[in-house]
Design a protein around this motif. Structure first.
Motif, PDB file in Angstrom:
ATOM      1  N   TRP A 157       0.768  -0.999   0.078  1.00  0.00           N
ATOM      2  CA  TRP A 157       0.071  -0.118   0.012  1.00  0.00           C
ATOM      3  C   TRP A 157       0.889   1.198  -0.008  1.00  0.00           C
ATOM      4  CZ3 TRP A 157      -5.358   0.848   0.341  1.00  0.00           C
ATOM      5  CH2 TRP A 157      -6.276  -0.274   0.481  1.00  0.00           C
TER       6      TRP A 157
ATOM      7  N   SER B 230       0.829   4.724   1.085  1.00  0.00           N
ATOM      8  CA  SER B 230       0.005   5.487   2.014  1.00  0.00           C
ATOM      9  C   SER B 230       0.679   6.892   2.383  1.00  0.00           C
ATOM     10  CB  SER B 230       0.056   5.065   3.522  1.00  0.00           C
ATOM     11  OG  SER B 230      -0.349   3.725   3.537  1.00  0.00           O
TER      12      SER B 230
ATOM     13  N   LEU C  57     -10.291  12.158  -8.112  1.00  0.00           N
ATOM     14  CA  LEU C  57      -9.608  12.029  -6.835  1.00  0.00           C
ATOM     15  C   LEU C  57      -8.315  12.385  -6.809  1.00  0.00           C
ATOM     16  CD1 LEU C  57     -11.293   8.545  -6.045  1.00  0.00           C
ATOM     17  CD2 LEU C  57     -11.756  10.747  -5.017  1.00  0.00           C
TER      18      LEU C  57
ATOM     19  N   ILE D 250      -2.866  11.081  -0.640  1.00  0.00           N
ATOM     20  CA  ILE D 250      -3.622   9.942  -0.985  1.00  0.00           C
ATOM     21  C   ILE D 250      -3.061   8.442  -0.590  1.00  0.00           C
ATOM     22  CG2 ILE D 250      -4.571  11.111  -3.038  1.00  0.00           C
ATOM     23  CD1 ILE D 250      -2.593   9.165  -4.787  1.00  0.00           C
ATOM     24  N   THR D 251      -3.945   7.617  -0.475  1.00  0.00           N
ATOM     25  CA  THR D 251      -3.523   6.219  -0.227  1.00  0.00           C
ATOM     26  C   THR D 251      -4.017   5.487  -1.134  1.00  0.00           C
ATOM     27  OG1 THR D 251      -3.409   6.480   2.244  1.00  0.00           O
ATOM     28  CG2 THR D 251      -3.430   4.464   1.722  1.00  0.00           C
ATOM     29  N   TYR D 252      -3.479   4.431  -1.778  1.00  0.00           N
ATOM     30  CA  TYR D 252      -3.804   3.670  -2.831  1.00  0.00           C
ATOM     31  C   TYR D 252      -2.973   2.303  -2.592  1.00  0.00           C
ATOM     32  CZ  TYR D 252       0.443   4.567  -5.554  1.00  0.00           C
ATOM     33  OH  TYR D 252       1.796   4.827  -5.988  1.00  0.00           O
TER      34      TYR D 252
ATOM     35  N   GLU E  42      -7.830   2.241  -7.421  1.00  0.00           N
ATOM     36  CA  GLU E  42      -8.578   2.847  -6.432  1.00  0.00           C
ATOM     37  C   GLU E  42      -7.754   3.778  -5.451  1.00  0.00           C
ATOM     38  OE1 GLU E  42      -9.564  -0.075  -3.012  1.00  0.00           O
ATOM     39  OE2 GLU E  42      -8.507  -1.271  -4.374  1.00  0.00           O
TER      40      GLU E  42
ATOM     41  N   TYR F 148      -7.632   6.330  -1.886  1.00  0.00           N
ATOM     42  CA  TYR F 148      -8.449   6.636  -0.586  1.00  0.00           C
ATOM     43  C   TYR F 148      -7.952   8.237  -0.525  1.00  0.00           C
ATOM     44  CZ  TYR F 148      -9.683   2.016  -0.317  1.00  0.00           C
ATOM     45  OH  TYR F 148     -10.359   0.585  -0.670  1.00  0.00           O
ATOM     46  N   LEU F 149      -8.985   8.962   0.022  1.00  0.00           N
ATOM     47  CA  LEU F 149      -8.518  10.577   0.022  1.00  0.00           C
ATOM     48  C   LEU F 149      -9.456  11.086   1.156  1.00  0.00           C
ATOM     49  CD1 LEU F 149      -7.346  13.114  -1.051  1.00  0.00           C
ATOM     50  CD2 LEU F 149      -9.432  13.150  -2.416  1.00  0.00           C
ATOM     51  N   TRP F 150      -8.655  11.630   2.248  1.00  0.00           N
ATOM     52  CA  TRP F 150      -9.503  12.216   3.249  1.00  0.00           C
ATOM     53  C   TRP F 150      -9.346  13.415   3.442  1.00  0.00           C
ATOM     54  CZ3 TRP F 150      -7.219   7.516   3.596  1.00  0.00           C
ATOM     55  CH2 TRP F 150      -7.873   6.392   3.625  1.00  0.00           C
TER      56      TRP F 150
END
Length: 137
Positions: free
Chosen positions: A67, A69, A111, A121-123, A133, A135-137
């Motif tokens: 991952w 991160s 994204l 981002i994390t992917y 994919e 992941y974004l916070w």
């Protein structure tokens, strides 16, 4: 004597007739074929340059299950080919966004753009090397 050449003498363009209730009309066979034709994805044309301030050589991920991160997106790149967008991920390099459909590609591009503006981002690393994919916070 010559015929008049005023704009009012030119034939008027005829607009397609609309149904009285503006209901959708059935597609012609040509329109249906165009709408359902598959899009061919051209071979990857990876960007040749790195964004300013980025290292010239990027570290490659060691396993397919890794991952990435809290990575910063430093740049985005695309050209006029279908589904050919890339994100430059800090410490990783140019990563191509998934090419399985137009909607997936556009969503990932949005994204990645938000990640570039907002922070990180994390992917997950995929076996094919694409980002599938984010992941974004």
């Amino acid at each position: 004597m010559a015929a008049p050449t005023s704009p009012s003498a030119a034939p008027a363009a005829v607009a397609p007739t609309a149904s009285p209730d503006n209901a959708p009309q059935p597609l012609t066979p040509d329109q249906l074929h165009t709408a359902t034709a598959s899009v061919t994805v051209e071979p990857a044309t990876e960007p040749a340059l790195s964004p300013p301030g980025a290292p010239q050589t990027a570290a490659q991920a060691t396993t397919a299950a890794a991952w990435q991160s809290t990575k910063k997106v430093l740049a985005l790149w695309t050209n006029n080919s279908d589904r050919n967008g890339y994100a430059y991920v800090d410490g990783v390099g140019w990563k191509r966004l998934a090419t399985n459909s137009d909607s997936v590609h556009e969503a990932l591009l949005a994204l990645a753009s938000s990640g570039r503006l907002a922070g990180s981002i994390t992917y997950p690393e995929a076996a094919d090397g694409l980002i599938h994919e984010i992941y974004l916070w």
